[in-house]
Design a protein around this motif. Sequence first.
Motif, PDB file in Angstrom:
ATOM      1  N   ALA A  83       1.076  -1.207   0.154  1.00 42.23           N
ATOM      2  CA  ALA A  83      -0.190   0.142  -0.068  1.00 42.23           C
ATOM      3  C   ALA A  83       0.798   1.284   0.005  1.00 42.23           C
ATOM      4  N   ILE A  84       1.974   1.229   0.642  1.00 44.95           N
ATOM      5  CA  ILE A  84       2.829   2.376   0.677  1.00 44.95           C
ATOM      6  C   ILE A  84       3.531   2.454  -0.821  1.00 44.95           C
ATOM      7  N   PHE A  85       3.943   1.402  -1.424  1.00 49.22           N
ATOM      8  CA  PHE A  85       4.350   1.462  -2.685  1.00 49.22           C
ATOM      9  C   PHE A  85       3.336   2.156  -3.341  1.00 49.22           C
ATOM     10  N   ASP A  86       2.113   1.954  -3.410  1.00 47.91           N
ATOM     11  CA  ASP A  86       0.870   2.316  -4.192  1.00 47.91           C
ATOM     12  C   ASP A  86       0.742   3.927  -3.878  1.00 47.91           C
ATOM     13  N   LEU A  87       1.221   4.504  -2.913  1.00 40.13           N
ATOM     14  CA  LEU A  87       1.026   5.904  -2.601  1.00 40.13           C
ATOM     15  C   LEU A  87       1.561   6.808  -3.779  1.00 40.13           C
ATOM     16  N   GLY A  88       2.961   6.202  -4.537  1.00 37.60           N
ATOM     17  CA  GLY A  88       3.428   6.779  -5.729  1.00 37.60           C
ATOM     18  C   GLY A  88       2.477   7.326  -7.006  1.00 37.60           C
ATOM     19  N   ASN A 234     -11.667   0.856  -4.683  1.00 43.24           N
ATOM     20  CA  ASN A 234     -10.666   0.131  -5.832  1.00 43.24           C
ATOM     21  C   ASN A 234      -9.717   1.385  -6.105  1.00 43.24           C
ATOM     22  N   LYS A 235      -8.712   0.833  -6.893  1.00 44.21           N
ATOM     23  CA  LYS A 235      -7.443   1.583  -7.280  1.00 44.21           C
ATOM     24  C   LYS A 235      -7.647   2.995  -7.628  1.00 44.21           C
ATOM     25  N   LYS A 236      -8.675   3.082  -8.665  1.00 45.42           N
ATOM     26  CA  LYS A 236      -8.933   4.537  -9.143  1.00 45.42           C
ATOM     27  C   LYS A 236      -9.259   5.282  -7.878  1.00 45.42           C
ATOM     28  N   GLU A 237     -10.042   4.963  -7.266  1.00 40.39           N
ATOM     29  CA  GLU A 237     -10.707   5.780  -6.218  1.00 40.39           C
ATOM     30  C   GLU A 237      -9.537   6.117  -5.072  1.00 40.39           C
ATOM     31  N   ILE A 242      -6.125  10.686  -3.134  1.00 44.37           N
ATOM     32  CA  ILE A 242      -4.925  11.139  -3.122  1.00 44.37           C
ATOM     33  C   ILE A 242      -4.621  12.217  -3.663  1.00 44.37           C
ATOM     34  N   ASP A 243      -5.097  12.323  -4.909  1.00 48.14           N
ATOM     35  CA  ASP A 243      -5.135  13.656  -5.476  1.00 48.14           C
ATOM     36  C   ASP A 243      -5.637  14.879  -4.744  1.00 48.14           C
ATOM     37  N   LYS A 244      -6.727  14.349  -3.947  1.00 46.32           N
ATOM     38  CA  LYS A 244      -7.391  15.498  -3.177  1.00 46.32           C
ATOM     39  C   LYS A 244      -7.044  15.770  -1.888  1.00 46.32           C
ATOM     40  N   ASN A 245      -5.740  15.139  -1.750  1.00 41.95           N
ATOM     41  CA  ASN A 245      -4.923  15.421  -0.335  1.00 41.95           C
ATOM     42  C   ASN A 245      -5.250  14.459   0.721  1.00 41.95           C
TER      43      ASN A 245
END
Length: 282
Positions: A83-88, A234-237, A242-245
Amino acid sequence: MTMNNQQLFIKKSNDEVELFSFEKLTNSLRNSGANENDIATIITKLKLEVYDGISSNEIYKKAYALLKKHNRIAASRYSLKRAIFDLGPTGYPFERLVGALLNEKGFKTKVSVILNGECVTHEIDVLAEKDKNVYAIECKFHSDKRAASNVKIPLYINSRFLDIQKEWNSNSKNKTHLKQGWLVTNTRFTEDALNYGKCVGLTLLSWDYPKNNGLKANIDTLALYPVTTLTTLNKKEKHQLIDKNVILVKELINAKEKMKNIGISEVRIQRILDEVKQLCEN
């Protein structure tokens, strides 16, 4: 629980081959909060599915899918490293995570700060203050789990810190003391990097270093899980949030409007918040 006596070799992400340990997998499942009955069921099923030469990634995916059926909260915790890798791909969400971790430990923090050094200006990922001491923290985010931070990185970070420290501590306007530099990574440090950090007094924090007080241990203890751990998104959500901080699971409690704005229904919002509550309480 009896382990399979047959020796199985697995292929790791760095293409190295190592002996597979069902005991190690059992401990990982137990540490995620899975109960002994669920662990026994998962291990029994996996013994029928693993084969010599299987990749560690394939084993993870199989174990995660089985765990998710039995215990979603344990599955969320089990997925933390991925999950931390997925923060990128950028390092900013990771910087926010590190800042939040320090806030929980009583520091006042600012993320992405420009500071003057004696020679040049520097962008500091996280500036933390506690008891009139200030700490300059560099976050080295890797999206590749095979990556390690070698000695060149703490060498570079320490030279930047010394430049800033000279300017900060000689400036009479500053009422605090710039005490120390830190380097935080989501993967690991090489042995040379660790030795250099100890020698110059640079605090190093990685996934599992220092022992029992690394990134994973702190995130679990403080329940500072990133939104990418959640099984109800899901991954997109996740990336829209993340884009909304919205980086941390607990931030979703006050982010209902943001979830609505990306098209999540009221029913699903409640399911997501139920998972958030259970994950943070555990």
